[in-house]
Design an enzyme around this catalytic site. Structure first.
Site, PDB file in Angstrom:
ATOM      1  N   CYS A  19      -5.941   9.041  14.979  1.00  0.00           N
ATOM      2  CA  CYS A  19      -7.475   9.406  15.295  1.00  0.00           C
ATOM      3  C   CYS A  19      -8.022   9.959  13.669  1.00  0.00           C
ATOM      4  O   CYS A  19      -8.235   8.797  12.749  1.00  0.00           O
ATOM      5  CB  CYS A  19      -7.584  10.255  16.247  1.00  0.00           C
ATOM      6  SG  CYS A  19      -9.358  10.173  16.825  1.00  0.00           S
ATOM      7  N   HIS A  22      -4.802   7.949  20.423  1.00  0.00           N
ATOM      8  CA  HIS A  22      -4.107   9.252  20.394  1.00  0.00           C
ATOM      9  C   HIS A  22      -2.629   8.893  21.216  1.00  0.00           C
ATOM     10  O   HIS A  22      -2.367   9.102  22.524  1.00  0.00           O
ATOM     11  CB  HIS A  22      -4.803  10.304  21.219  1.00  0.00           C
ATOM     12  CG  HIS A  22      -5.721  10.907  20.456  1.00  0.00           C
ATOM     13  ND1 HIS A  22      -5.511  12.006  19.780  1.00  0.00           N
ATOM     14  CD2 HIS A  22      -7.183  10.495  20.411  1.00  0.00           C
ATOM     15  CE1 HIS A  22      -6.732  12.532  18.960  1.00  0.00           C
ATOM     16  NE2 HIS A  22      -7.732  11.354  19.304  1.00  0.00           N
ATOM     17  N   GLU A  31      -0.089  10.672  21.341  1.00  0.00           N
ATOM     18  CA  GLU A  31       0.554  11.693  21.717  1.00  0.00           C
ATOM     19  C   GLU A  31       0.241  12.099  23.093  1.00  0.00           C
ATOM     20  O   GLU A  31       0.627  13.183  23.696  1.00  0.00           O
ATOM     21  CB  GLU A  31       0.238  13.039  20.666  1.00  0.00           C
ATOM     22  CG  GLU A  31      -1.135  13.605  20.874  1.00  0.00           C
ATOM     23  CD  GLU A  31      -2.266  12.909  20.337  1.00  0.00           C
ATOM     24  OE1 GLU A  31      -3.465  13.434  20.294  1.00  0.00           O
ATOM     25  OE2 GLU A  31      -1.916  11.563  20.076  1.00  0.00           O
TER      26      GLU A  31
END
Length: 234
Positions: free
Chosen positions: A111, A211, A213
């Protein structure tokens, strides 16, 4: 050993309300689940020598998400919706990235990390994406991530890692505008927004606007930086 950059912001814990360095656990959980060792790199006063010493202790650098890059760095006045500048974090990450690229250290941007990479290479950003594409679908707000289909560019490193497409978890109101020197686009979304970029060549330098994660059932990008770091350290 993968170094992850962190936030620097006011934080509350019990009776304490203090400036703090922090990072959501999902970032370093992604690194450790992929077989790496995570070390956090808090923003601090920096010069080239400090950045070089830090990077010399790493096998990979992961530039994490966070607030907007100061638009003054890429020659623009701030948009009303652009975050207040966090110049210490900006300077810290630019210095670490410069040292990493100079050494061929593997780099993964997430990001904000994609935006840092682009600006560091002389590129620019769209400061408020709804002004460009006419909607806020990339950042729903209230910490709710949008899931958007993203198409990779054939022949890129990213395409080799994740295939033709990925359902990306997005939360961004800025995006890549003018591409930085030497970078190539490795993914687009249906709105024509650049969702990933990379530096061609043998060195691992890849950044995604989404993202990963937030979807730790898919560790391919974390595994890629850990494996690149293992090869770098050999």
């Amino acid at each position: 050993m993968i170094g992850l950059t962190t936030y620097l912001a006011q934080a509350r814990l019990g009776v304490w309300d203090v400036p703090a360095s922090f990072l959501p656990a999902v970032y370093f959980q992604g690194v450790t689940a992929a077989g790496g060792v995570a070390t956090l790199l808090p923003p601090q006063p920096v010069d080239a020598a400090i950045a070089e010493r830090v990077v010399d202790g790493l096998d990979g650098l992961l530039i994490t998400g966070g607030n907007d890059v100061d638009p003054a760095v890429y020659g623009q006045a701030a948009h009303p919706d652009t975050d207040k500048p966090g110049r210490q974090r900006d300077a810290w990450e630019f210095a670490l990235l410069d040292a990493a690229l100079e050494r061929g250290l593997p780099v993964l941007g997430i990001c904000r990390g994609a935006q840092v990479l682009n600006v560091a290479r002389g590129g620019t950003l769209h400061q408020h994406l709804p002004d460009v594409i006419g909607h806020s679908g990339h950042r729903a707000g209230n910490a709710v991530f949008s899931t958007l289909p993203v198409r990779t560019v054939p022949g890129t490193r990213l395409a080799g890692l994740v295939g033709d497409s990925v359902n990306a978890r997005c939360y961004h109101h800025q995006a890549i505008a003018e591409l930085g020197e030497g970078l190539v686009v490795s993914a687009w979304d249906a709105d024509g927004v650049i969702e990933a970029l990379e530096l061609p060549g043998q060195n691992f330098v890849l950044a995604v606007q989404w993202h990963p994660e937030e979807s730790l059932d898919d560790l391919r990008l974390f595994t890629a930086i850990v494996e690149a770091g293992r090869a770098y350290g050999c």
